[in-house]
Design a protein around this motif. Structure first.
Motif, mmCIF file in Angstrom:
data_model
loop_
_atom_site.group_PDB
_atom_site.id
_atom_site.type_symbol
_atom_site.label_atom_id
_atom_site.label_comp_id
_atom_site.label_asym_id
_atom_site.label_seq_id
_atom_site.Cartn_x
_atom_site.Cartn_y
_atom_site.Cartn_z
ATOM 1 N N UNK A 96 -50.393 89.040 -55.470
ATOM 2 C CA UNK A 96 -51.025 90.317 -55.829
ATOM 3 C C UNK A 96 -52.046 90.110 -56.943
ATOM 4 N N UNK A 97 -51.658 89.343 -57.977
ATOM 5 C CA UNK A 97 -52.550 89.102 -59.117
ATOM 6 C C UNK A 97 -53.783 88.301 -58.711
ATOM 7 N N UNK A 98 -53.600 87.338 -57.800
ATOM 8 C CA UNK A 98 -54.725 86.535 -57.329
ATOM 9 C C UNK A 98 -55.712 87.390 -56.546
ATOM 10 N N UNK A 139 -57.620 81.134 -61.789
ATOM 11 C CA UNK A 139 -56.304 80.577 -62.109
ATOM 12 C C UNK A 139 -55.867 80.972 -63.515
ATOM 13 N N UNK A 140 -56.825 80.919 -64.458
ATOM 14 C CA UNK A 140 -56.504 81.293 -65.846
ATOM 15 C C UNK A 140 -56.214 82.788 -65.946
ATOM 16 N N UNK A 170 -52.114 87.094 -66.673
ATOM 17 C CA UNK A 170 -51.488 88.315 -66.163
ATOM 18 C C UNK A 170 -50.023 88.068 -65.773
ATOM 19 N N UNK A 171 -49.736 86.845 -65.333
ATOM 20 C CA UNK A 171 -48.358 86.513 -64.971
ATOM 21 C C UNK A 171 -47.473 86.467 -66.225
ATOM 22 N N UNK A 172 -48.038 85.971 -67.334
ATOM 23 C CA UNK A 172 -47.292 85.980 -68.598
ATOM 24 C C UNK A 172 -46.967 87.413 -69.025
ATOM 25 N N UNK A 173 -47.903 88.317 -68.783
ATOM 26 C CA UNK A 173 -47.659 89.731 -69.090
ATOM 27 C C UNK A 173 -46.533 90.273 -68.201
#
Length: 214
Positions: free
Chosen positions: A141-143, A157-158, A163-166
Protein backbone atom coordinates in the motif's frame (compact mmCIF):
# COMPACT_ATOMS: atom_id res chain seq x y z
CA UNK A 1 39.89 41.67 41.42
CA UNK A 2 37.55 42.85 44.17
CA UNK A 3 36.57 40.10 46.58
CA UNK A 4 32.86 39.71 47.47
CA UNK A 5 31.75 41.02 50.83
CA UNK A 6 31.97 38.55 53.75
CA UNK A 7 29.08 36.11 53.61
CA UNK A 8 28.41 36.54 49.88
CA UNK A 9 30.73 33.64 48.98
CA UNK A 10 28.63 31.31 51.14
CA UNK A 11 25.43 32.60 49.59
CA UNK A 12 26.80 32.09 46.09
CA UNK A 13 27.85 28.51 46.91
CA UNK A 14 24.44 27.78 48.41
CA UNK A 15 22.78 29.20 45.27
CA UNK A 16 24.81 26.87 43.04
CA UNK A 17 23.89 23.91 45.25
CA UNK A 18 20.24 24.90 45.16
CA UNK A 19 20.23 25.11 41.35
CA UNK A 20 21.95 21.72 41.17
CA UNK A 21 19.39 20.17 43.50
CA UNK A 22 16.56 21.68 41.47
CA UNK A 23 18.01 20.20 38.28
CA UNK A 24 18.36 16.80 39.90
CA UNK A 25 14.73 16.94 41.02
CA UNK A 26 13.57 18.01 37.55
CA UNK A 27 15.52 15.19 35.94
CA UNK A 28 14.10 12.67 38.43
CA UNK A 29 10.56 13.91 37.71
CA UNK A 30 11.11 13.48 33.97
CA UNK A 31 12.82 10.07 34.05
CA UNK A 32 11.95 8.39 37.39
CA UNK A 33 15.64 7.52 37.69
CA UNK A 34 17.43 7.39 41.06
CA UNK A 35 18.98 10.48 42.62
CA UNK A 36 22.57 9.29 42.23
CA UNK A 37 21.97 8.29 38.62
CA UNK A 38 20.50 11.75 37.93
CA UNK A 39 23.46 13.48 39.55
CA UNK A 40 25.89 11.40 37.51
CA UNK A 41 23.96 12.06 34.29
CA UNK A 42 24.00 15.82 34.87
CA UNK A 43 27.70 15.70 35.70
CA UNK A 44 28.48 13.71 32.56
CA UNK A 45 26.48 16.16 30.39
CA UNK A 46 27.68 19.38 32.08
CA UNK A 47 24.26 20.12 33.49
CA UNK A 48 22.42 19.87 30.15
CA UNK A 49 18.99 18.49 31.08
CA UNK A 50 18.02 17.17 27.64
CA UNK A 51 21.38 15.45 27.15
CA UNK A 52 21.08 13.99 30.65
CA UNK A 53 17.70 12.47 29.73
CA UNK A 54 19.26 10.86 26.64
CA UNK A 55 22.18 9.63 28.77
CA UNK A 56 19.84 7.94 31.25
CA UNK A 57 17.76 6.33 28.51
CA UNK A 58 20.85 4.93 26.81
CA UNK A 59 22.11 3.63 30.14
CA UNK A 60 18.74 2.04 30.87
CA UNK A 61 18.71 0.37 27.46
CA UNK A 62 22.23 -1.02 27.99
CA UNK A 63 21.28 -2.45 31.38
CA UNK A 64 18.06 -3.86 29.93
CA UNK A 65 20.04 -5.70 27.24
CA UNK A 66 22.25 -7.30 29.89
CA UNK A 67 19.17 -8.60 31.71
CA UNK A 68 17.33 -9.78 28.59
CA UNK A 69 18.59 -13.37 28.84
CA UNK A 70 17.59 -13.83 32.48
CA UNK A 71 14.57 -16.04 33.15
CA UNK A 72 11.36 -14.16 33.99
CA UNK A 73 8.83 -16.72 35.23
CA UNK A 74 6.94 -14.66 37.83
CA UNK A 75 4.64 -11.70 37.27
CA UNK A 76 0.98 -10.74 37.04
CA UNK A 77 -2.00 -10.92 34.73
CA UNK A 78 -3.61 -7.49 34.77
CA UNK A 79 -7.22 -6.87 33.72
CA UNK A 80 -8.54 -3.46 32.73
CA UNK A 81 -12.17 -2.66 31.92
CA UNK A 82 -12.84 0.74 30.42
CA UNK A 83 -15.69 2.86 31.78
CA UNK A 84 -19.01 1.54 30.48
CA UNK A 85 -17.82 -2.04 30.17
CA UNK A 86 -17.53 -1.97 26.36
CA UNK A 87 -13.76 -2.33 26.18
CA UNK A 88 -11.48 -4.64 28.14
CA UNK A 89 -7.85 -5.76 28.18
CA UNK A 90 -5.97 -8.67 29.75
CA UNK A 91 -2.20 -8.38 29.81
CA UNK A 92 0.58 -10.57 31.22
CA UNK A 93 3.81 -8.98 32.48
CA UNK A 94 6.66 -11.16 33.78
CA UNK A 95 9.55 -10.54 36.16
CA UNK A 96 12.13 -12.74 37.88
CA UNK A 97 10.85 -12.92 41.47
CA UNK A 98 7.55 -13.17 43.29
CA UNK A 99 8.73 -10.36 45.58
CA UNK A 100 8.86 -7.84 42.70
CA UNK A 101 5.60 -9.18 41.23
CA UNK A 102 3.79 -8.22 44.45
CA UNK A 103 5.14 -4.67 44.71
CA UNK A 104 2.74 -1.74 44.14
CA UNK A 105 5.13 -0.25 41.55
CA UNK A 106 5.13 -3.40 39.41
CA UNK A 107 1.34 -3.74 39.58
CA UNK A 108 0.89 -0.09 38.67
CA UNK A 109 3.22 -0.67 35.71
CA UNK A 110 1.06 -3.59 34.55
CA UNK A 111 -2.12 -1.54 34.97
CA UNK A 112 -0.67 1.36 32.98
CA UNK A 113 0.30 -1.01 30.16
CA UNK A 114 -3.20 -2.48 30.09
CA UNK A 115 -4.59 1.06 29.82
CA UNK A 116 -2.09 1.73 27.01
CA UNK A 117 -3.39 -1.27 25.07
CA UNK A 118 -6.98 -0.15 25.63
CA UNK A 119 -6.26 3.40 24.44
CA UNK A 120 -3.78 2.80 21.59
CA UNK A 121 -4.97 -0.58 20.26
CA UNK A 122 -1.60 -2.09 19.22
CA UNK A 123 -1.54 -5.14 16.95
CA UNK A 124 1.57 -6.70 18.53
CA UNK A 125 4.17 -6.18 21.25
CA UNK A 126 7.13 -5.62 18.87
CA UNK A 127 7.56 -5.43 15.12
CA UNK A 128 8.97 -8.99 15.12
CA UNK A 129 5.59 -10.14 16.50
CA UNK A 130 3.57 -8.68 13.63
CA UNK A 131 2.07 -11.06 11.10
CA UNK A 132 4.40 -11.03 8.02
CA UNK A 133 1.33 -10.83 5.79
CA UNK A 134 0.24 -7.64 7.55
CA UNK A 135 3.66 -6.08 6.96
CA UNK A 136 3.74 -7.17 3.31
CA UNK A 137 0.28 -5.74 2.71
CA UNK A 138 1.23 -2.44 4.36
CA UNK A 139 4.44 -2.22 2.30
CA UNK A 140 2.46 -2.76 -0.91
CA UNK A 141 0.00 0.00 0.00
CA UNK A 142 2.79 2.43 0.96
CA UNK A 143 4.74 1.68 -2.22
CA UNK A 144 1.68 2.31 -4.39
CA UNK A 145 1.10 5.61 -2.59
CA UNK A 146 4.75 6.62 -2.97
CA UNK A 147 4.78 5.86 -6.70
CA UNK A 148 2.06 8.45 -7.20
CA UNK A 149 4.72 11.08 -6.40
CA UNK A 150 6.58 10.16 -9.60
CA UNK A 151 9.95 10.02 -7.86
CA UNK A 152 12.77 7.54 -8.75
CA UNK A 153 12.73 4.00 -7.32
CA UNK A 154 15.67 4.61 -4.94
CA UNK A 155 13.79 7.56 -3.42
CA UNK A 156 10.60 5.51 -3.21
CA UNK A 157 12.35 2.91 -1.04
CA UNK A 158 13.36 5.58 1.48
CA UNK A 159 9.83 7.01 1.45
CA UNK A 160 8.35 3.57 2.14
CA UNK A 161 10.87 2.89 4.91
CA UNK A 162 9.99 6.16 6.66
CA UNK A 163 6.26 5.55 6.40
CA UNK A 164 6.68 1.94 7.53
CA UNK A 165 8.47 3.15 10.68
CA UNK A 166 5.46 5.36 11.36
CA UNK A 167 3.24 2.29 10.89
CA UNK A 168 5.33 0.40 13.48
CA UNK A 169 5.04 3.30 15.94
CA UNK A 170 1.27 3.08 15.66
CA UNK A 171 0.82 -0.71 15.73
CA UNK A 172 3.67 -2.06 17.92
CA UNK A 173 3.17 -1.60 21.66
CA UNK A 174 6.85 -1.08 22.47
CA UNK A 175 7.23 1.63 19.81
CA UNK A 176 4.06 3.55 20.65
CA UNK A 177 4.28 6.87 22.51
CA UNK A 178 3.43 6.13 26.14
CA UNK A 179 -0.06 7.58 26.72
CA UNK A 180 0.82 9.03 30.15
CA UNK A 181 4.01 10.65 28.83
CA UNK A 182 4.07 10.95 25.01
CA UNK A 183 7.67 12.21 25.12
CA UNK A 184 8.82 8.61 25.63
CA UNK A 185 7.97 5.26 24.05
CA UNK A 186 6.57 2.26 25.89
CA UNK A 187 10.02 0.67 25.44
CA UNK A 188 11.52 3.52 27.51
CA UNK A 189 8.89 2.97 30.20
CA UNK A 190 9.76 -0.74 30.22
CA UNK A 191 13.47 0.06 30.55
CA UNK A 192 12.70 2.33 33.52
CA UNK A 193 10.88 -0.53 35.26
CA UNK A 194 13.80 -2.88 34.61
CA UNK A 195 16.18 -0.31 36.10
CA UNK A 196 13.95 0.21 39.16
CA UNK A 197 13.46 -3.48 39.91
CA UNK A 198 16.88 -4.71 38.86
CA UNK A 199 15.10 -7.59 37.11
CA UNK A 200 14.33 -8.71 33.59
CA UNK A 201 10.77 -7.44 33.05
CA UNK A 202 8.94 -8.73 29.97
CA UNK A 203 5.61 -7.86 28.40
CA UNK A 204 4.56 -11.40 27.55
CA UNK A 205 1.18 -11.08 25.82
CA UNK A 206 -2.10 -9.21 25.74
CA UNK A 207 -5.60 -9.49 24.37
CA UNK A 208 -8.02 -6.63 23.78
CA UNK A 209 -11.78 -7.07 23.67
CA UNK A 210 -14.14 -4.46 22.23
CA UNK A 211 -17.89 -4.91 22.24
CA UNK A 212 -19.17 -5.73 18.76
CA UNK A 213 -15.68 -5.98 17.18
CA UNK A 214 -14.69 -9.11 15.28
Amino acid sequence: MERPAPGLEVLEEESVLEISAAKVKELRDKTNAGMMDCKKALKETNGDLEKAIVYLREKGLAVARKRADRVASEGVVQAYIHTGGKLGVMLEVNCETDFVAKTPEFNEFAKNLAMQVAAANPLAIGREDLDPEVIAKEKAILLAQARESGKPENILEKMVEGRLNKFYSETCLLEQPYVKNPDIQVQDYLNEMRAKTGENVIIRRFIRYQLGAA
